[in-house]
Design an enzyme around this catalytic site. Structure first.
Site, PDB file in Angstrom:
ATOM      1  N   LYS A  88     -13.606   7.285 -42.856  1.00  0.00           N
ATOM      2  CA  LYS A  88     -14.132   8.283 -43.796  1.00  0.00           C
ATOM      3  C   LYS A  88     -13.145   9.428 -44.015  1.00  0.00           C
ATOM      4  CE  LYS A  88     -17.765   9.192 -41.327  1.00  0.00           C
ATOM      5  NZ  LYS A  88     -17.426   8.252 -40.248  1.00  0.00           N
TER       6      LYS A  88
ATOM      7  N   SER B 274     -23.838  10.619 -41.126  1.00  0.00           N
ATOM      8  CA  SER B 274     -25.154  10.713 -41.787  1.00  0.00           C
ATOM      9  C   SER B 274     -25.877   9.363 -41.718  1.00  0.00           C
ATOM     10  CB  SER B 274     -25.010  11.189 -43.239  1.00  0.00           C
ATOM     11  OG  SER B 274     -24.006  10.503 -43.947  1.00  0.00           O
TER      12      SER B 274
ATOM     13  N   LEU C 218     -19.709   4.416 -40.342  1.00  0.00           N
ATOM     14  CA  LEU C 218     -19.624   4.495 -38.880  1.00  0.00           C
ATOM     15  C   LEU C 218     -18.436   5.328 -38.421  1.00  0.00           C
ATOM     16  CD1 LEU C 218     -20.344   0.750 -38.009  1.00  0.00           C
ATOM     17  CD2 LEU C 218     -21.875   2.684 -37.536  1.00  0.00           C
TER      18      LEU C 218
END
EC number: 2.7.1.25
Length: 201
Positions: free
Chosen positions: A39, A107, A34
């Site tokens: 990330k 993604s 999310l």
């Protein structure tokens, strides 16, 4: 078809040659999760660690790519799919170049990630940066969740657009309970010596 009159041109210098020159095995490390899950933070830390250990790496960040090659795409499901398709093709080029590519993209759809996995096989390493939606909203570093809740952003993943969690990722890190350093070490432990070209001679 646009490709019907095209012929793939083989080159004298191959991926094997480049991997041997760099003394590493190229892979695509795909960070999914999310917005606000961490990330980019984890990938940046891993990128630095791998670089310091003598590996040639490159990091593709979702926002950065959308400022350039994918600047013509929006955030509809169709545009998201095209965004990921293009990144998969770019990833193939980096792998052929012998480079360790770190790709940070929400993604959200399993189908799109699986297409890249099927294309790249063992060269694709899916890293699920798992963090509860509630924690991501608390962090909200770009105020995107706030805008999405206010209806200012449409098709926002986790709020008005779906996120399908990976079912069998190679690696899962939990940024709500693990430090960035712990996440990096977890990923490096999985990779082990697999990024060293000597082990693949």
């Amino acid at each position: 078809m646009a490709t019907e009159n095209l012929t793939w041109h083989s080159t004298n210098v191959t991926r094997v040659d480049r991997e041997k020159l760099l003394n590493q095995k190229s892979k695509l490390l795909w960070f999914t999760g999310l917005s606000g899950s961490g990330k980019s933070t984890v990938a940046n830390a891993l990128d630095k660690s791998l670089n310091e250990s003598g590996k040639l790496t490159y990091l593709l960040d979702g926002d950065n790519v959308r400022c350039g090659i994918n600047s013509d795409l929006g955030f509809s499901i169709e545009d998201r799919k095209e965004n990921i398709r293009r990144i998969g093709e770019i990833g193939k080029l980096f792998i052929d170049g012998g480079i360790l590519l770190l790709a940070c993209f929400i993604s959200p759809l399993k189908e799109d990630r699986e297409i890249i996995r099927k294309t790249l096989g063992e060269d694709f390493v899916e890293i699920f940066v798992d963090c509860p939606l509630e924690e991501c909203e608390k962090r909200d570093p770009k105020s995107l969740y706030k805008k999405a809740r206010a209806g200012e952003i449409k098709n926002f993943t986790g709020i008005t657009s779906p996120y399908e969690k990976p079912e069998n990722p190679e690696i899962t890190v939990h940024t709500d309970t693990q430090s960035i350093e712990e996440c990096v070490e977890s990923i490096k432990a999985y990779l082990g010596s697999d990024t060293t070209e000597e082990d693949h001679k």
